[in-house]
Enzyme design. Structure first.
Site, short mmCIF file in Angstrom:
data_model
loop_
_atom_site.label_atom_id
_atom_site.label_comp_id
_atom_site.label_asym_id
_atom_site.label_seq_id
_atom_site.Cartn_x
_atom_site.Cartn_y
_atom_site.Cartn_z
N GLY A 4 0.78 -1.24 0.00
CA GLY A 4 0.00 0.00 0.00
C GLY A 4 0.81 1.28 0.00
N SER A 5 2.08 1.22 -0.45
CA SER A 5 2.85 2.48 -0.48
C SER A 5 2.24 3.46 -1.48
CB SER A 5 4.32 2.21 -0.80
OG SER A 5 4.48 1.75 -2.12
N ASN A 6 1.64 2.94 -2.53
CA ASN A 6 0.98 3.85 -3.49
C ASN A 6 -0.29 4.46 -2.89
OD1 ASN A 6 2.39 3.97 -6.24
ND2 ASN A 6 2.50 1.80 -5.72
N ARG A 51 -14.31 -15.18 -10.67
CA ARG A 51 -13.87 -13.77 -10.73
C ARG A 51 -15.05 -12.82 -10.90
NH1 ARG A 51 -8.32 -13.57 -11.16
NH2 ARG A 51 -7.35 -15.47 -11.91
N ARG A 59 -5.04 -8.72 -8.89
CA ARG A 59 -6.05 -9.64 -9.41
C ARG A 59 -6.41 -9.27 -10.84
NH1 ARG A 59 -6.44 -14.00 -7.27
NH2 ARG A 59 -8.54 -14.29 -8.07
N HIS A 91 1.65 0.01 -13.06
CA HIS A 91 2.35 -1.24 -13.37
C HIS A 91 3.86 -0.98 -13.40
CE1 HIS A 91 2.87 -5.25 -15.02
NE2 HIS A 91 3.73 -4.74 -15.88
N ASP A 95 -2.98 -5.27 -18.38
CA ASP A 95 -1.94 -4.25 -18.59
C ASP A 95 -1.89 -3.73 -20.02
OD1 ASP A 95 -1.20 -4.52 -15.90
OD2 ASP A 95 0.17 -6.15 -16.34
N VAL A 117 9.99 4.59 -6.43
CA VAL A 117 10.19 6.04 -6.25
C VAL A 117 9.45 6.79 -7.37
CG1 VAL A 117 11.90 7.90 -6.27
CG2 VAL A 117 12.39 5.75 -5.05
N GLU A 136 6.99 5.47 -9.28
CA GLU A 136 5.54 5.21 -9.15
C GLU A 136 4.91 6.26 -8.24
OE1 GLU A 136 5.30 0.34 -9.60
OE2 GLU A 136 4.94 1.23 -7.66
C1 GRF Z 1 3.72 -1.64 -7.39
O1 GRF Z 1 5.03 -1.89 -7.81
C2 GRF Z 1 2.76 -1.61 -8.54
O2 GRF Z 1 3.34 -1.17 -9.71
C3 GRF Z 1 2.38 -3.06 -8.67
O3 GRF Z 1 2.29 -3.52 -7.35
C4 GRF Z 1 3.17 -2.76 -6.52
C5 GRF Z 1 2.35 -2.23 -5.37
O4 GRF Z 1 3.13 -1.57 -4.43
N1 GRF Z 1 1.16 -3.20 -9.42
P1 GRF Z 1 2.48 -0.95 -3.12
O5 GRF Z 1 1.61 -2.03 -2.50
O6 GRF Z 1 1.68 0.24 -3.50
O7 GRF Z 1 3.62 -0.61 -2.23
#
Ligand code: GRF
Length: 217
Positions: free
Chosen positions: A39-41, A92, A118, A136, A172, A199, A201
């Site tokens: 969940g860093s994003n 699904r 998923r 991605h 993708d 970084v 992303e």
């Molecule tokens: C990221 O590298 C994203 O590109 C991929 O999964 C990873 C998720 O990272 N789809 P985080 O969980 O947001 O840290």
């Protein structure tokens, strides 16, 4: 379609004008975020909203793996999270129907797949047409699917990166919105390379959401 009127070519971060996806409203864009793990994003999106860089609010986080750190992060931000464990569903489509239901119940206008591991079905795509983006860890269309960072190392490419794209049925493969390039260094492992990709992303995902909501500011 993307208008190429304002392409930035001054760095490895290449981003076109994507305003044609904007939601024309002055209200904050209501986001639903989907994540499977760390969940860093999610974190950088929440931070960018808190910093006033994105005119949006996170309505709900959906996560599919019990124990995902993304859920802890959501709690720290005071964001509601809902666990939908895909293992509890027959197929699904049934799983995605439940995802759609949760997103709609929370009044979500735009969906961000921030590390959602998923495959998605037509059920979800049809509910949010052109209103769903994914991040991605490669320069698409290279290295689609799982283990994109490892695929890049095996292919011995010198440059890889990350891509924000619209979600379509084929994995993708939706329209590319923003990409950032990352050099592959001689001693890179998948961990070191992925860390540098992340970084980037963390720059381009908030940037994409910000551009998408430009009409809202
Ligand atoms: C990221 O590298 C994203 O590109 C991929 O999964 C990873 C998720 O990272 N789809 P985080 O969980 O947001 O840290």
């Amino acid at each position: 379609m993307i208008h190429n009127s304002s392409i930035n070519t001054t760095s490895s971060l290449i981003y076109p004008d994507i305003y044609n996806y904007q939601v024309l409203s002055n209200q904050p864009l209501k986001l639903g975020i989907m994540a499977s793990g760390n969940g860093s994003n999610f974190e950088v999106i929440a931070q960018a909203i808190a910093d006033g860089k994105i005119n949006a609010q996170i309505q709900v986080l959906i996560y599919n793996n019990p124990g995902a750190k993304a859920a802890v992060r959501a709690e720290n931000w005071g964001v509601k999270s809902v666990l939908l464990n895909h293992r509890d569903y027959k197929n699904r489509e049934k799983f995605d129907s439940q995802v759609v239901q949760i997103l709609q119940q929370h009044d979500v206008e735009f969906v961000i797949m921030a590390g959602w591991m998923r495959l998605v079905t037509k059920v979800l795509i049809d509910a949010f047409p052109n209103r769903m983006i994914n991040i991605h860890p490669s320069l698409l269309p290279s290295f689609k699917g799982v283990q994109a960072v490892e695929q890049a190392l095996v292919a011995k490419v010198k440059i890889t990166g990350c891509t924000v794209h619209l979600v379509s049925l084929e994995v993708d493969s939706g329209e590319i919105l923003i990409q950032a390039a990352v050099p592959v260094l001689p001693d890179d492992t998948s961990e070191t390379l992925h860390a540098r990709i992340q970084v980037q992303e963390h720059r381009i995902l908030p940037m994409a959401i910000s551009l998408l909501t430009k009409g809202n500011s």
